[in-house]
Motif scaffolding. Structure first.
Motif, PDB file in Angstrom:
ATOM      1  N   SER A 121      19.695  37.378  38.259  1.00 16.79           N
ATOM      2  CA  SER A 121      21.049  37.940  38.394  1.00 16.79           C
ATOM      3  C   SER A 121      20.914  39.416  38.755  1.00 16.79           C
ATOM      4  O   SER A 121      19.809  39.965  38.746  1.00 16.79           O
ATOM      5  N   GLY A 147      23.004  43.302  37.841  1.00 19.02           N
ATOM      6  CA  GLY A 147      23.426  43.969  36.608  1.00 19.02           C
ATOM      7  C   GLY A 147      22.261  44.532  35.805  1.00 19.02           C
ATOM      8  O   GLY A 147      21.173  44.809  36.326  1.00 19.02           O
ATOM      9  N   THR A 148      22.480  44.621  34.488  1.00 19.67           N
ATOM     10  CA  THR A 148      21.507  45.268  33.603  1.00 19.67           C
ATOM     11  C   THR A 148      20.251  44.421  33.380  1.00 19.67           C
ATOM     12  O   THR A 148      19.262  44.914  32.846  1.00 19.67           O
ATOM     13  N   ASP A 205      23.327  35.235  42.406  1.00 20.95           N
ATOM     14  CA  ASP A 205      24.469  35.672  43.210  1.00 20.95           C
ATOM     15  C   ASP A 205      24.048  36.936  43.944  1.00 20.95           C
ATOM     16  O   ASP A 205      23.090  37.593  43.565  1.00 20.95           O
ATOM     17  N   GLY A 226      23.115  37.178  33.383  1.00 18.18           N
ATOM     18  CA  GLY A 226      23.828  38.189  32.619  1.00 18.18           C
ATOM     19  C   GLY A 226      25.262  37.689  32.444  1.00 18.18           C
ATOM     20  O   GLY A 226      25.630  36.639  32.983  1.00 18.18           O
ATOM     21  N   MET A 227      26.052  38.398  31.685  1.00 19.99           N
ATOM     22  CA  MET A 227      27.453  38.018  31.521  1.00 19.99           C
ATOM     23  C   MET A 227      28.318  39.275  31.509  1.00 19.99           C
ATOM     24  O   MET A 227      27.963  40.261  30.846  1.00 19.99           O
ATOM     25  N   GLY A 228      29.419  39.255  32.239  1.00 19.86           N
ATOM     26  CA  GLY A 228      30.331  40.402  32.246  1.00 19.86           C
ATOM     27  C   GLY A 228      31.242  40.387  31.020  1.00 19.86           C
ATOM     28  O   GLY A 228      31.348  39.377  30.327  1.00 19.86           O
ATOM     29  N   ALA A 266      27.051  34.840  37.085  1.00 20.64           N
ATOM     30  CA  ALA A 266      26.862  34.826  38.540  1.00 20.64           C
ATOM     31  C   ALA A 266      28.069  35.553  39.159  1.00 20.64           C
ATOM     32  O   ALA A 266      28.484  36.593  38.645  1.00 20.64           O
ATOM     33  N   LYS A 270      35.064  42.163  40.298  1.00 22.32           N
ATOM     34  CA  LYS A 270      34.024  43.181  40.109  1.00 22.32           C
ATOM     35  C   LYS A 270      33.524  43.576  41.504  1.00 22.32           C
ATOM     36  O   LYS A 270      33.070  42.712  42.256  1.00 22.32           O
TER      37      LYS A 270
HETATM   38  O1  LIG Z   1      26.130  40.635  40.958  1.00 19.92           O
HETATM   39  C1  LIG Z   1      26.480  40.782  39.816  1.00 19.92           C
HETATM   40  O2  LIG Z   1      27.394  41.519  39.505  1.00 19.92           O
HETATM   41  C2  LIG Z   1      25.736  40.073  38.737  1.00 19.92           C
HETATM   42  O3  LIG Z   1      24.890  39.093  39.140  1.00 19.92           O
HETATM   43  C3  LIG Z   1      26.648  39.662  37.608  1.00 19.92           C
HETATM   44  O4  LIG Z   1      26.891  38.317  37.480  1.00 19.92           O
HETATM   45  C4  LIG Z   1      26.055  40.230  36.351  1.00 19.92           C
HETATM   46  O5  LIG Z   1      24.973  39.460  35.933  1.00 19.92           O
HETATM   47  C5  LIG Z   1      27.086  40.325  35.251  1.00 19.92           C
HETATM   48  O6  LIG Z   1      28.214  40.972  35.726  1.00 19.92           O
HETATM   49  C6  LIG Z   1      26.560  41.095  34.073  1.00 19.92           C
HETATM   50  O7  LIG Z   1      26.309  42.394  34.489  1.00 19.92           O
HETATM   51  P1  LIG Z   1      25.803  43.476  33.453  1.00 19.92           P
HETATM   52  O8  LIG Z   1      24.507  42.991  32.928  1.00 19.92           O
HETATM   53  O9  LIG Z   1      25.629  44.724  34.281  1.00 19.92           O
HETATM   54  O10 LIG Z   1      26.857  43.590  32.429  1.00 19.92           O
END
Ligand SMILES: O=C(O)[C@H](O)[C@@H](O)[C@H](O)[C@H](O)COP(=O)(O)O
Length: 310
Positions: free
Chosen positions: A97, A99-100, A128, A205-207, A213, A237
């Protein structure tokens, strides 16, 4: 998100009461519509129960004090899976993924893992991707390359980035076709129980809104049943144009790690990990649809679990 607290049972009871009223007023149209609604809601409740039953026993929730502890444990988990899958199949397919997550992989870049992992056998894919040039600061490929992939000896030909010259529609179609070709060639395995590719490990990850994704609440892409990869042009996002794996492809994975740290995600974590018996929500968060054929392991720090006590 108070609407999330309505239960199917409550709505069902209201429907029944309304139906009884309608019967007494002999309004045929209202009776027919309400009867149909009651059937739909009943079916929906049963689907919910089955979903939770089928998930039972597959979910492992690991809670750590700090993000640093998560990074340490995640590195060991990944290194162990790498050794296992390379021994069994000769390679290790990993889906990243954005993000972080990429920063949380940093312990893999240190001893012992940097030396002990057979990086030459890794295959990298993107769960994604933002539809921007691969050199753009918003690109998940660039994020992964700068923070992780450029620091380990994974062959360039094993890193499967999207074609950044295409529109979102075409990029999604192209990535899906390339995945299917890899399955045909035997580079990727097919899931035994479905026609989808069976990746060894997906790192999710998860927002804060519960998206995974680029599958967001209130977007139909999350209900896709047949496509492997789809696209979105109005992502809440930024950036708005993305391609994303679909849930059937995600759930065909052998192992999924859900890596969530920080307080922003605490509410969504609480909803996603509530007791199965309280799974009465009519509008599950996207993360609640993560239910792999294999194992799902949550890696959480104390901030992410600040609303969850079980
Ligand atoms: O392209 C993206 O934006 C990511 O693949 C997205 O799915 C990410 O994994 C989540 O939003 C968590 O993001 P964080 O870890 O930054 O909170």
């Amino acid at each position: 998100m108070s609407f999330l607290n309505f239960s199917s049972g409550d709505i069902y009871k209201s429907g029944v009461a309304f139906w009884v009223n309608a019967l007494s007023s002999s309004n045929v149209a209202v009776i027919v519509v309400t009867f149909a609604l009651a059937i739909m809601i009943t079916v929906r409740s049963i689907t919910s129960l089955q979903k939770w039953k089928s998930e039972k026993g597959k979910v492992n929730v690991l809670k750590f004090h700090s993000e640093e502890d998560v990074a340490v444990s995640l590195a060991k988990y990944i290194a162990d899976l790498s050794a296992k899958f390379i021994k069994e199949n000769g390679c290790f397919s990993v889906v990243l993924s954005g993000g972080t997550l990429i920063d949380t992989l940093r312990k893999l870049l240190e001893p012992p893992y940097i030396h002990s992992i057979d990086w030459s056998k890794w295959l990298i894919f993107f769960l994604d991707e933002r539809v921007v040039p691969l050199s753009h600061p918003d690109s998940n490929y660039k994020l992964a390359l700068d923070g992780f992939l450029s620091k380990v000896p994974i062959p360039k030909s094993s890193i499967h980035a999207i074609n950044d010259k295409l529109s979102p529609e075409d990029a999604a179609h192209d990535y899906e076709s390339r995945l299917k070709q890899l399955v045909e060639k035997g580079t990727l395995r097919k899931s035994g129980s479905s026609k989808f590719a069976n990746f060894d490990l997906m790192l999710l990850g998860m927002g804060p809104d519960g998206h995974v994704a680029s599958l967001f609440c209130w977007h139909f892409e999350r209900f896709e049943k047949t496509r492997w990869v789809t696209f979105i042009k109005d992502s809440p996002k930024p950036p708005s144009q993305r391609i994303t794996f679909t849930f059937p492809l995600i759930n065909a994975a052998s192992e999924i790690a859900m890596v969530v740290t920080g307080e922003d995600a605490a509410d969504a974590v609480k909803i996603a990990l509530r007791k199965p018996s309280s799974s009465s929500c009519c509008f599950p968060l996207p993360v609640e649809k993560v239910s792999p054929i294999g194992n799902l392991t949550w890696f959480l720090d104390s901030h992410a679990t600040s609303g969850y006590h079980r």
